[in-house]
Design an enzyme around this catalytic site. Structure first.
Site, PDB file in Angstrom:
ATOM      1  CD  GLU A 119      -6.982  -6.388   2.598  1.00 62.01           C
ATOM      2  OE1 GLU A 119      -7.081  -6.194   1.368  1.00 62.01           O
ATOM      3  OE2 GLU A 119      -6.321  -5.650   3.363  1.00 62.01           O
ATOM      4  CG  HIS A 164      -8.317   4.067   0.741  1.00 60.08           C
ATOM      5  ND1 HIS A 164      -8.536   3.906   2.094  1.00 60.08           N
ATOM      6  CD2 HIS A 164      -9.513   4.408   0.226  1.00 60.08           C
ATOM      7  CE1 HIS A 164      -9.805   4.140   2.377  1.00 60.08           C
ATOM      8  NE2 HIS A 164     -10.427   4.469   1.247  1.00 60.08           N
ATOM      9  CG  HIS A 166       1.459   5.364   4.923  1.00 56.76           C
ATOM     10  ND1 HIS A 166       0.775   6.117   5.849  1.00 56.76           N
ATOM     11  CD2 HIS A 166       0.955   4.120   5.005  1.00 56.76           C
ATOM     12  CE1 HIS A 166      -0.090   5.346   6.479  1.00 56.76           C
ATOM     13  NE2 HIS A 166       0.001   4.131   5.982  1.00 56.76           N
ATOM     14  CG  HIS A 212      -5.469  -2.062   9.061  1.00 58.19           C
ATOM     15  ND1 HIS A 212      -5.074  -1.515  10.243  1.00 58.19           N
ATOM     16  CD2 HIS A 212      -5.988  -1.045   8.336  1.00 58.19           C
ATOM     17  CE1 HIS A 212      -5.353  -0.233  10.260  1.00 58.19           C
ATOM     18  NE2 HIS A 212      -5.902   0.083   9.102  1.00 58.19           N
ATOM     19  NE  ARG A 231      -9.488   8.299   4.005  1.00 58.11           N
ATOM     20  CZ  ARG A 231      -9.677   7.401   4.976  1.00 58.11           C
ATOM     21  NH1 ARG A 231      -8.869   6.366   5.094  1.00 58.11           N
ATOM     22  NH2 ARG A 231     -10.656   7.544   5.835  1.00 58.11           N
ATOM     23  NE  ARG A 279      -7.772  11.360   5.396  1.00 57.96           N
ATOM     24  CZ  ARG A 279      -8.185  10.601   6.418  1.00 57.96           C
ATOM     25  NH1 ARG A 279      -7.355   9.780   7.004  1.00 57.96           N
ATOM     26  NH2 ARG A 279      -9.413  10.684   6.859  1.00 57.96           N
ATOM     27  CB  THR A 307      -5.577   4.182   9.170  1.00 56.16           C
ATOM     28  OG1 THR A 307      -5.499   3.157   8.188  1.00 56.16           O
ATOM     29  CG2 THR A 307      -5.610   3.544  10.548  1.00 56.16           C
ATOM     30  CB  THR A 308      -9.455   1.417   6.937  1.00 51.69           C
ATOM     31  OG1 THR A 308      -9.020   2.111   5.780  1.00 51.69           O
ATOM     32  CG2 THR A 308     -10.814   0.830   6.687  1.00 51.69           C
ATOM     33  CD  GLU A 316      -7.278  -0.136   1.023  1.00 42.83           C
ATOM     34  OE1 GLU A 316      -7.737   0.755   1.763  1.00 42.83           O
ATOM     35  OE2 GLU A 316      -6.230  -0.740   1.264  1.00 42.83           O
ATOM     36  CG  ASN A 319      -1.852   1.128   1.308  1.00 42.01           C
ATOM     37  OD1 ASN A 319      -1.462   2.258   1.042  1.00 42.01           O
ATOM     38  ND2 ASN A 319      -3.083   0.882   1.665  1.00 42.01           N
ATOM     39  CG  HIS A 321       2.279   2.969   9.163  1.00 43.35           C
ATOM     40  ND1 HIS A 321       2.965   2.707  10.324  1.00 43.35           N
ATOM     41  CD2 HIS A 321       2.245   4.319   9.037  1.00 43.35           C
ATOM     42  CE1 HIS A 321       3.315   3.840  10.880  1.00 43.35           C
ATOM     43  NE2 HIS A 321       2.891   4.839  10.129  1.00 43.35           N
TER      44      HIS A 321
HETATM   45  N1  PXP Z   1      -5.720  -3.272   3.813  1.00 48.37           N
HETATM   46  C1  PXP Z   1      -6.676  -2.318   3.898  1.00 48.37           C
HETATM   47  C2  PXP Z   1      -8.033  -2.638   3.378  1.00 48.37           C
HETATM   48  C3  PXP Z   1      -6.379  -1.038   4.407  1.00 48.37           C
HETATM   49  O1  PXP Z   1      -7.341  -0.095   4.471  1.00 48.37           O
HETATM   50  C4  PXP Z   1      -5.063  -0.762   4.820  1.00 48.37           C
HETATM   51  C5  PXP Z   1      -4.711   0.595   5.331  1.00 48.37           C
HETATM   52  O2  PXP Z   1      -4.894   1.556   4.381  1.00 48.37           O
HETATM   53  C6  PXP Z   1      -4.103  -1.782   4.698  1.00 48.37           C
HETATM   54  C7  PXP Z   1      -4.469  -3.032   4.223  1.00 48.37           C
HETATM   55  C8  PXP Z   1      -2.677  -1.553   5.090  1.00 48.37           C
HETATM   56  O3  PXP Z   1      -2.578  -1.298   6.443  1.00 48.37           O
HETATM   57  P1  PXP Z   1      -1.196  -0.828   7.061  1.00 48.37           P
HETATM   58  O4  PXP Z   1      -0.872   0.489   6.454  1.00 48.37           O
HETATM   59  O5  PXP Z   1      -1.475  -0.770   8.528  1.00 48.37           O
HETATM   60  O6  PXP Z   1      -0.191  -1.886   6.704  1.00 48.37           O
END
Ligand code: PXP
Length: 236
Positions: free
Chosen positions: A150, A42, A9, A190, A44, A48, A99-100, A69, A6, A213
Site C-alpha cells: 500500500e 487499525h 475515526h 493516507h 493499535r 486508542r 496518525t501513521t 492494519e 477506514n 479521515h
Molecule cells: N492506509 C493506512 C495504512 C493508514 O494507516 C491510514 C490511516 O490510518 C489510511 C490508509 C487512511 O488514511 P486517512 O485517514 O488519511 O484517509
C-alpha cells in the site's frame, strides 16, 4: 479502483465519551451498504481507537472484507491469526504520533518483516506492506513474500496544489509501475480526499484506495451513506 473505508475515526469519536456511540461496527455496515469493497481498521498497540471487541465483532458481521492494519507486535499478530482477516496491512507505529506518519522501513528490516509476516501468509491471510513510494522499499517488499504494497500517499496529499505536487505524484506512479512489474499488487492510501483523489486514476492498475479521515469528516455534514457513495463514484 475499489474503496476501502477506514472506520477508526468513528471509534475515536465514540471513545471521546467512553460510551458506545457512534458504533464503528454499525458504521462499517453502512459503508458496505453504500459501496465500500472492504473495511480497514487499525488495532493499535495502545488501543486508542479500535478495541479488541470491535475487531472480533467485525469479523462476525462484515459482509465484505476485513483489512486489519497492524504494527509488528506479537499480541496483535496473535489476534490476527485467531480471527484470520481477509488481509492485514503492516504499518509502522509510534506511540506519540497522531496518525501513521510514514511508511514501514521494509528495506532496513527485511529479515524482521519477512519473519513476522510468515505465519500470517502461512495462515492464508493476504499481506500488504504500507511503504513510502521508493524503489528500495518496493524491491524489499517483494523479497518478503507479501502479495501487496500500500503506497503511502501522505506526501502527495500534502503537496497537492503546491509546487511539489508533480514530484510527489511521479514517485507514486513510478513505484506502482515497478511494483507491478515485479509481481506485486498495489493499493494506496493516507490523506486522500474528495479533491486530491482524482489523480489516482492516472496510476494504472491500482486495486484499492484506503480512505478514512476525509470520509468520516464529510459524513458529519452529509451523512455516511452520501460520503461513502460519493467517494465510490469518484474512484470507480
Ligand atoms: N492506509 C493506512 C495504512 C493508514 O494507516 C491510514 C490511516 O490510518 C489510511 C490508509 C487512511 O488514511 P486517512 O485517514 O488519511 O484517509
Amino acid at each position: 479502483m475499489l474503496l476501502g473505508v477506514n472506520i477508526d475515526h468513528v471509534a475515536t469519536l465514540r471513545n471521546a465519551r467512553g460510551g458506545v456511540e457512534p458504533d464503528p461496527v454499525k458504521a462499517a455496515a453502512v459503508c458496505e451498504q453504500n459501496g465500500a469493497a472492504s473495511i480497514t481498521t487499525h488495532l493499535r498497540e495502545d488501543r486508542r481507537h479500535i478495541k479488541d471487541r470491535d475487531v472480533y465483532t467485525l469479523t462476525r458481521t462484515l459482509t465484505t472484507k476485513l483489512n486489519l492494519e497492524m504494527a509488528m507486535a506479537e499480541d496483535i499478530q496473535k489476534i490476527a491469526l485467531e480471527i484470520k482477516p481477509y488481509s492485514i496491512c503492516l504499518v509502522p507505529e509510534k506511540r506519540q504520533e497522531i496518525t501513521t506518519e510514514g511508511g514501514l522501513d521494509v528495506a532496513g528490516q527485511l529479515e524482521k518483516v519477512s519473519e513476522f509476516i510468515k505465519p500470517l501468509l502461512d495462515a492464508g491471510i493476504i499481506v500488504s506492506l504500507f511503504i513510502d513510494p521508493a524503489k528500495e522499499q518496493v524491491e524489499a517488499s517483494k523479497k518478503t513474500g507479501a502479495q501487496f504494497i500500500e503506497m503511502h500517499t501522505g506526501a502527495y496529499a500534502e503537496a497537492y496544489g503546491k509546487k511539489n505536487e508533480e514530484a510527489e505524484f511521479q514517485k507514486l506512479k513510478q513505484a506502482a509501475q515497478l511494483a507491478q512489474q515485479i509481481g506485486l499488487n498495489v493499493n494506496a492510501g493516507h490523506g486522500l480526499n474528495y479533491v486530491n483523489v482524482h489523480r489516482m486514476h492516472e496510476i494504472e492498475g491500482l486495486v484499492e484506495l484506503n480512505i478514512g479521515h476525509s470520509i468520516i469528516s464529510r459524513a458529519v455534514f452529509t451523512g455516511l451513506p452520501e460520503a461513502v457513495s460519493k467517494m465510490v463514484e469518484l474512484i470507480k
